[in-house]
Design an enzyme around this catalytic site. Structure first.
Site, PDB file in Angstrom:
ATOM      1  N   GLY A  13       0.791  -1.233   0.000  1.00 41.02           N
ATOM      2  CA  GLY A  13       0.000   0.000   0.000  1.00 41.02           C
ATOM      3  C   GLY A  13       0.820   1.278   0.000  1.00 41.02           C
ATOM      4  O   GLY A  13       0.331   2.322   0.436  1.00 41.02           O
ATOM      5  N   ASN A  15       1.590   2.968  -2.609  1.00 44.61           N
ATOM      6  CA  ASN A  15       0.881   3.880  -3.525  1.00 44.61           C
ATOM      7  C   ASN A  15      -0.334   4.499  -2.842  1.00 44.61           C
ATOM      8  O   ASN A  15      -0.635   5.674  -3.037  1.00 44.61           O
ATOM      9  CB  ASN A  15       0.463   3.146  -4.802  1.00 44.61           C
ATOM     10  N   ARG A  66     -15.446 -15.009 -10.584  1.00 47.84           N
ATOM     11  CA  ARG A  66     -14.961 -13.621 -10.572  1.00 47.84           C
ATOM     12  C   ARG A  66     -16.139 -12.657 -10.523  1.00 47.84           C
ATOM     13  O   ARG A  66     -16.088 -11.611  -9.875  1.00 47.84           O
ATOM     14  CB  ARG A  66     -14.154 -13.337 -11.843  1.00 47.84           C
ATOM     15  N   ILE A  93      -7.857  -9.505 -11.686  1.00 51.03           N
ATOM     16  CA  ILE A  93      -8.453  -9.033 -12.940  1.00 51.03           C
ATOM     17  C   ILE A  93      -9.933  -8.809 -12.668  1.00 51.03           C
ATOM     18  O   ILE A  93     -10.585  -9.641 -12.027  1.00 51.03           O
ATOM     19  CB  ILE A  93      -8.285 -10.089 -14.047  1.00 51.03           C
ATOM     20  N   ASN A 108      -5.726   2.263 -12.995  1.00 46.42           N
ATOM     21  CA  ASN A 108      -4.778   1.291 -12.461  1.00 46.42           C
ATOM     22  C   ASN A 108      -3.357   1.799 -12.647  1.00 46.42           C
ATOM     23  O   ASN A 108      -3.076   2.522 -13.602  1.00 46.42           O
ATOM     24  CB  ASN A 108      -4.936  -0.040 -13.226  1.00 46.42           C
ATOM     25  N   HIS A 110       0.521   0.437 -13.239  1.00 43.03           N
ATOM     26  CA  HIS A 110       1.284  -0.760 -13.593  1.00 43.03           C
ATOM     27  C   HIS A 110       2.769  -0.402 -13.638  1.00 43.03           C
ATOM     28  O   HIS A 110       3.146   0.611 -14.239  1.00 43.03           O
ATOM     29  CB  HIS A 110       0.830  -1.306 -14.958  1.00 43.03           C
ATOM     30  N   GLU A 175       6.015   5.872  -9.403  1.00 43.56           N
ATOM     31  CA  GLU A 175       4.600   5.500  -9.229  1.00 43.56           C
ATOM     32  C   GLU A 175       3.937   6.447  -8.237  1.00 43.56           C
ATOM     33  O   GLU A 175       2.794   6.879  -8.428  1.00 43.56           O
ATOM     34  CB  GLU A 175       4.476   4.054  -8.725  1.00 43.56           C
TER      35      GLU A 175
HETATM   36  C1  GRF Z   1       3.436  -1.509  -7.295  1.00 44.76           C
HETATM   37  O1  GRF Z   1       4.651  -1.653  -7.973  1.00 44.76           O
HETATM   38  C2  GRF Z   1       2.305  -1.595  -8.257  1.00 44.76           C
HETATM   39  O2  GRF Z   1       2.528  -0.938  -9.448  1.00 44.76           O
HETATM   40  C3  GRF Z   1       2.267  -3.083  -8.459  1.00 44.76           C
HETATM   41  O3  GRF Z   1       2.399  -3.610  -7.165  1.00 44.76           O
HETATM   42  C4  GRF Z   1       3.161  -2.712  -6.400  1.00 44.76           C
HETATM   43  C5  GRF Z   1       2.323  -2.352  -5.228  1.00 44.76           C
HETATM   44  O4  GRF Z   1       2.984  -1.522  -4.375  1.00 44.76           O
HETATM   45  N1  GRF Z   1       1.134  -3.524  -9.194  1.00 44.76           N
HETATM   46  P1  GRF Z   1       2.232  -0.894  -3.135  1.00 44.76           P
HETATM   47  O5  GRF Z   1       1.307  -1.941  -2.562  1.00 44.76           O
HETATM   48  O6  GRF Z   1       1.511   0.319  -3.594  1.00 44.76           O
HETATM   49  O7  GRF Z   1       3.346  -0.571  -2.180  1.00 44.76           O
END
Ligand code: GRF
Length: 224
Positions: A13, A15, A66, A93, A108, A110, A175
């Protein structure tokens, strides 16, 4: 009015943390209504709780399909008042059930420059491939994995033989910048999509020119 968002996570988490901090600093104009994880031990849940943000855990393993998982997720997020959904390290997904519940309002992050290296380990795949530039992408979500229209990308250099984790960290730092930026554009209704193209209203094109040459790695030497 602030955009009411939900953030989906599966792990650390960090991000999410960058979204929370930019919101606290009043740089990002959103109201984080809920953080939902498909994993009960996701550290990101603790980060949310530390700021008093409501959390939910929903294990996909408890559902037969899903679609049923997505239906329940939609119910929880709508009940929380979310109008848009940010997938920040959410390793699932989603189906049309989810897409249709938040049309044009799911994005999202990536950790690769799409369309290169989609999938669960974008950074590792780029590193093993031997790219000189790696990076990350924020995109709208559609029915295919890591596929929707691109909102913003950042590039970082990759160095031959370096520890994959060093590259991961360098990408993650970017990110944490581009995800809140994209969310702010969404919150201010500045993004419009035409086919694969995302247009940003009032983009500061002059600012881009001040960056000078494009990012090249290894760096060009004098005279080139
Ligand atoms: C990030 O690199 C994101 O892009 C990828 O998983 C990682 C998650 O990081 N899909 P966090 O949970 O936000 O620390």
């Amino acid at each position: 009015m602030s955009l009411a968002i939900a953030v989906l996570i599966s792990g650390s988490g960090s991000n999410l943390q960058s979204l929370i901090e930019k919101t606290e600093d009043e740089i990002l104009d959103v109201d984080i209504k809920m953080v939902l994880s498909n994993k009960a031990d996701a550290y990101g849940l603790k980060r949310a709780q530390a700021y008093g943000i409501p959390t939910a855990t929903l294990s996909h393993k408890d559902f037969d399909s899903r679609e049923e998982f997505d239906t329940e997720m939609v119910r929880i997020l709508k009940d929380a008042g979310a109008e848009a959904v940010i997938m920040a390290g959410f390793m699932r997904i989603i189906t049309p059930v989810f897409l249709n519940a938040f049309p044009g309002k799911i994005i999202n992050i990536h950790p690769a420059i799409l369309p290169s290296f989609p999938g669960v380990d974008g950074q590792g795949d780029a590193s093993k491939y031997g790219v000189q530039l790696a990076g990350c992408t924020v995109h709208f979500v559609d029915e295919k994995m890591d596929h929707g229209a691109v909102i913003i990308q950042a590039a970082v250099p990759a160095y031959p033989g370096e520890d994959e984790d060093d590259l991961r960290k360098r990408i993650l730092k970017q990110e944490h910048r581009i995800l809140p930026q994209a969310v702010q554009w969404l919150a201010k209704d500045r993004l419009s999509v035409e086919g694969r193209f995302v247009k940003l209203a009032e983009a500061d094109v002059e600012m881009a020119k001040t960056y000078g040459v494009s990012l090249v790695n290894p760096p060009l030497e004098k005279g080139f």
